[in-house]
Design a protein around this motif. Structure first.
Motif, PDB file in Angstrom:
ATOM      1  N   UNK A   1      35.907 -52.061 -46.114  1.00  0.00           N
ATOM      2  CA  UNK A   1      35.878 -50.668 -45.661  1.00  0.00           C
ATOM      3  C   UNK A   1      34.798 -50.517 -44.598  1.00  0.00           C
ATOM      4  N   UNK A   2      35.131 -49.787 -43.552  1.00  0.00           N
ATOM      5  CA  UNK A   2      34.162 -49.562 -42.468  1.00  0.00           C
ATOM      6  C   UNK A   2      33.742 -48.095 -42.480  1.00  0.00           C
ATOM      7  N   UNK A   3      32.435 -47.893 -42.476  1.00  0.00           N
ATOM      8  CA  UNK A   3      31.844 -46.556 -42.573  1.00  0.00           C
ATOM      9  C   UNK A   3      31.013 -46.300 -41.320  1.00  0.00           C
ATOM     10  N   UNK A   4      31.123 -45.111 -40.775  1.00  0.00           N
ATOM     11  CA  UNK A   4      30.256 -44.694 -39.665  1.00  0.00           C
ATOM     12  C   UNK A   4      29.252 -43.688 -40.216  1.00  0.00           C
ATOM     13  N   UNK A   5      27.982 -44.020 -40.087  1.00  0.00           N
ATOM     14  CA  UNK A   5      26.892 -43.191 -40.604  1.00  0.00           C
ATOM     15  C   UNK A   5      26.286 -42.396 -39.451  1.00  0.00           C
ATOM     16  N   UNK A   6      26.444 -41.075 -39.503  1.00  0.00           N
ATOM     17  CA  UNK A   6      25.803 -40.156 -38.568  1.00  0.00           C
ATOM     18  C   UNK A   6      25.190 -39.032 -39.382  1.00  0.00           C
ATOM     19  N   UNK A   7      24.305 -38.262 -38.805  1.00  0.00           N
ATOM     20  CA  UNK A   7      23.697 -37.168 -39.572  1.00  0.00           C
ATOM     21  C   UNK A   7      23.045 -36.170 -38.639  1.00  0.00           C
ATOM     22  N   UNK A   8      22.561 -35.080 -39.234  1.00  0.00           N
ATOM     23  CA  UNK A   8      21.724 -34.097 -38.538  1.00  0.00           C
ATOM     24  C   UNK A   8      22.345 -33.621 -37.231  1.00  0.00           C
ATOM     25  N   UNK A   9      23.557 -33.139 -37.336  1.00  0.00           N
ATOM     26  CA  UNK A   9      24.233 -32.608 -36.146  1.00  0.00           C
ATOM     27  C   UNK A   9      23.539 -31.349 -35.653  1.00  0.00           C
ATOM     28  N   UNK A  41      36.971 -46.183 -41.198  1.00  0.00           N
ATOM     29  CA  UNK A  41      37.697 -45.582 -42.317  1.00  0.00           C
ATOM     30  C   UNK A  41      37.067 -44.276 -42.791  1.00  0.00           C
ATOM     31  N   UNK A  42      35.730 -44.233 -42.822  1.00  0.00           N
ATOM     32  CA  UNK A  42      35.019 -43.077 -43.377  1.00  0.00           C
ATOM     33  C   UNK A  42      33.826 -42.745 -42.487  1.00  0.00           C
ATOM     34  N   UNK A  43      33.649 -41.452 -42.193  1.00  0.00           N
ATOM     35  CA  UNK A  43      32.450 -40.964 -41.504  1.00  0.00           C
ATOM     36  C   UNK A  43      31.629 -40.180 -42.514  1.00  0.00           C
ATOM     37  N   UNK A  44      30.353 -40.553 -42.669  1.00  0.00           N
ATOM     38  CA  UNK A  44      29.472 -39.849 -43.602  1.00  0.00           C
ATOM     39  C   UNK A  44      28.424 -39.068 -42.812  1.00  0.00           C
ATOM     40  N   UNK A  45      28.159 -37.846 -43.268  1.00  0.00           N
ATOM     41  CA  UNK A  45      27.195 -36.950 -42.604  1.00  0.00           C
ATOM     42  C   UNK A  45      26.252 -36.396 -43.681  1.00  0.00           C
ATOM     43  N   UNK A  46      25.118 -37.056 -43.912  1.00  0.00           N
ATOM     44  CA  UNK A  46      24.213 -36.615 -44.979  1.00  0.00           C
ATOM     45  C   UNK A  46      23.290 -35.460 -44.581  1.00  0.00           C
ATOM     46  N   UNK A  47      23.864 -34.303 -44.365  1.00  0.00           N
ATOM     47  CA  UNK A  47      23.083 -33.091 -44.248  1.00  0.00           C
ATOM     48  C   UNK A  47      22.756 -32.601 -42.858  1.00  0.00           C
ATOM     49  N   UNK A  48      22.374 -31.300 -42.822  1.00  0.00           N
ATOM     50  CA  UNK A  48      22.090 -30.558 -41.594  1.00  0.00           C
ATOM     51  C   UNK A  48      23.269 -30.623 -40.632  1.00  0.00           C
ATOM     52  N   UNK A  49      24.420 -30.268 -41.162  1.00  0.00           N
ATOM     53  CA  UNK A  49      25.606 -30.143 -40.316  1.00  0.00           C
ATOM     54  C   UNK A  49      25.372 -29.020 -39.318  1.00  0.00           C
ATOM     55  N   UNK A  50      24.891 -27.894 -39.816  1.00  0.00           N
ATOM     56  CA  UNK A  50      24.542 -26.750 -38.963  1.00  0.00           C
ATOM     57  C   UNK A  50      23.027 -26.644 -38.835  1.00  0.00           C
ATOM     58  N   UNK A  51      22.589 -25.874 -37.849  1.00  0.00           N
ATOM     59  CA  UNK A  51      21.159 -25.665 -37.664  1.00  0.00           C
ATOM     60  C   UNK A  51      20.650 -24.459 -38.435  1.00  0.00           C
ATOM     61  N   UNK A  52      21.544 -23.563 -38.796  1.00  0.00           N
ATOM     62  CA  UNK A  52      21.146 -22.347 -39.496  1.00  0.00           C
ATOM     63  C   UNK A  52      22.009 -22.152 -40.730  1.00  0.00           C
ATOM     64  N   UNK A  53      21.429 -21.454 -41.697  1.00  0.00           N
ATOM     65  CA  UNK A  53      22.186 -21.193 -42.917  1.00  0.00           C
ATOM     66  C   UNK A  53      23.368 -20.271 -42.664  1.00  0.00           C
ATOM     67  N   UNK A  54      23.250 -19.412 -41.647  1.00  0.00           N
ATOM     68  CA  UNK A  54      24.377 -18.565 -41.248  1.00  0.00           C
ATOM     69  C   UNK A  54      24.704 -18.902 -39.794  1.00  0.00           C
TER      70      UNK A  54
END
Length: 394
Positions: A1-9, A41-54
């Motif tokens: 399995x191939x995973x792409x690790x990105x985060x903190x968008x 196969x899978x992209x993982x995004x461990x948090x801070x997808x958005x910059x603000x809660x709203x």
């Protein structure tokens, strides 16, 4: 399995007041392109997808389009909430989005409900540990005395390992990947991250992640390797001038039948560079060696002897993406050292120079008035001194 690790968008973030949504859309397109190019196969995004809660409506639009592009490129997406996200808002509709291949893991209860995906070697269990504020989550995790992030993460990882043990009881255990949003000891912050310490120690130990095949970390914005299987991918764009020398990247993670096989760093394209320039306003506007900064975000330090008027507007005629400006009084400039400037000069000369600096060269009549006023002040001072002497003698 191939995973792409990105985060903190940090979708929706601004950079010194400048909207970054167009840049963020472009970098998400580049991630989708990597998914196609490397058959991820899978992209993982461990948090801070958005910059603000709203997040704004435009930020949600950009993020959803990024998810769609990545999914259309062929990858399942697994994302957790970070300290910038609202876990409730990001996780809204998670059950529905799961059917489309977008898995949003934002709750404490969901820590022991991994996303299980299969490849030719069997199952891989993806555990999502969202950002966990100790004061809010310690009771849910069964550790009411916990105060630090380390205590909370230890409790969360105990649950992950217990679940893995249960899954391994009847058959060979699945390979495992953990997504976590935390500040791990030994890693380096860039300055653009928001502190996650609220009344407790914010760092956690890398040893807390024992027993899993790969740990995809989020929170810190530069790519970092703490161990072969524990890494930060960093943010896909720079979010402070302190990151101007960083090359943003993602990690490609390959799992074999017996666990982690290899990890490859892949640099992301530079959407727009960052430059910090120093010089007089004229030097910055005329210097040929600054040509390569004309399409970059620019932070300028002006060294003119006097603060230039409307300097930012002037800078932006050459550097349209200039976003930060400061004036730094030149150190050691003789005409800015007051003591040296007035040394050996008469009161009339000092006053005449002052009038010239703040207004214009005084006329001969004005000079005579200054001389008369200073002479009167001198005589008044002498008379006062005489009175003081007489009083002291008496």
């Amino acid at each position: 399995m191939r995973i792409l690790h990105t985060s903190d968008w940090h979708i929706g973030r601004t950079f010194h007041g400048v909207d970054l949504l167009a840049d963020q859309s472009r970098v998400l397109d580049s991630i989708a392109a990597l998914v196609r190019e490397y058959s991820v196969d899978v992209v993982v995004v461990p948090g801070d997808v958005y910059d603000r809660s709203i997040p704004s409506a435009d930020a949600v639009t950009v993020c959803n389009r990024g998810f769609e592009e990545i999914r259309d490129a062929g990858a399942v997406i697994i994302a957790t909430s970070g300290n910038h996200d609202s876990a409730a808002r990001l996780g809204a509709g998670a059950a529905f989005s799961r059917a489309g291949g977008l898995h949003l893991m934002t709750t404490v209860a969901g820590i022991t409900s991994p996303v299980v995906l299969d490849d030719e070697h069997g199952p891989v269990a993806f555990y999502g540990i969202p950002y966990l504020e100790p004061e809010i989550t310690r009771t849910q995790l069964g550790v009411p005395a916990a105060r630090s992030h380390a205590d909370i993460l230890d409790a969360a990882m105990d649950r992950v390992r217990a679940d893995l043990d249960v899954r391994a009881a009847d058959a060979p255990g699945p390979r495992s990947v953990v997504l976590a949003h935390a500040f791990v000891v030994g890693a380096e912050a860039t300055g653009s991250e928001r502190s996650i310490s609220v009344g407790g120690v914010e760092t956690v130990s890398a040893s807390a992640f024992g027993g899993v095949d790969y740990v995809a970390l989020g929170h810190l914005h530069s790519p970092q390797t703490l161990a072969e299987h524990i890494r930060y991918s960093g943010s896909p764009l720079p979010y402070s001038f302190g990151e101007r020398t960083h090359r943003k990247a993602v990690f490609l993670v390959d799992l074999a039948v017996d666990g982690l096989r290899r990890v490859e760093r892949v640099d992301l394209p530079v959407v727009r560079g960052l430059r910090q320039l120093t010089g007089t306003l004229e030097e910055l506007l005329e210097g040929e060696h600054f040509e390569d900064a004309e399409e970059c975000y620019v932070s300028a330090v002006l060294t003119d002897p006097q603060r230039p008027v409307d300097a930012m507007r002037s800078l932006q005629t050459r550097f349209p993406f200039a976003v930060h400006l400061e004036w730094q009084r030149p150190a050691g400039t003789e005409d800015l050292r007051y003591r040296e400037k007035v040394h050996g000069r008469s009161d009339v000369q000092i006053t005449r120079s002052f009038l010239t600096d703040v207004r214009s060269e005084p006329s001969p009549r004005e000079v005579r008035l200054v001389e008369a006023a200073l002479g009167h002040a001198d005589r008044a001072g002498e008379d006062t001194a005489g009175v003081v002497v007489l009083e002291q003698s008496a």
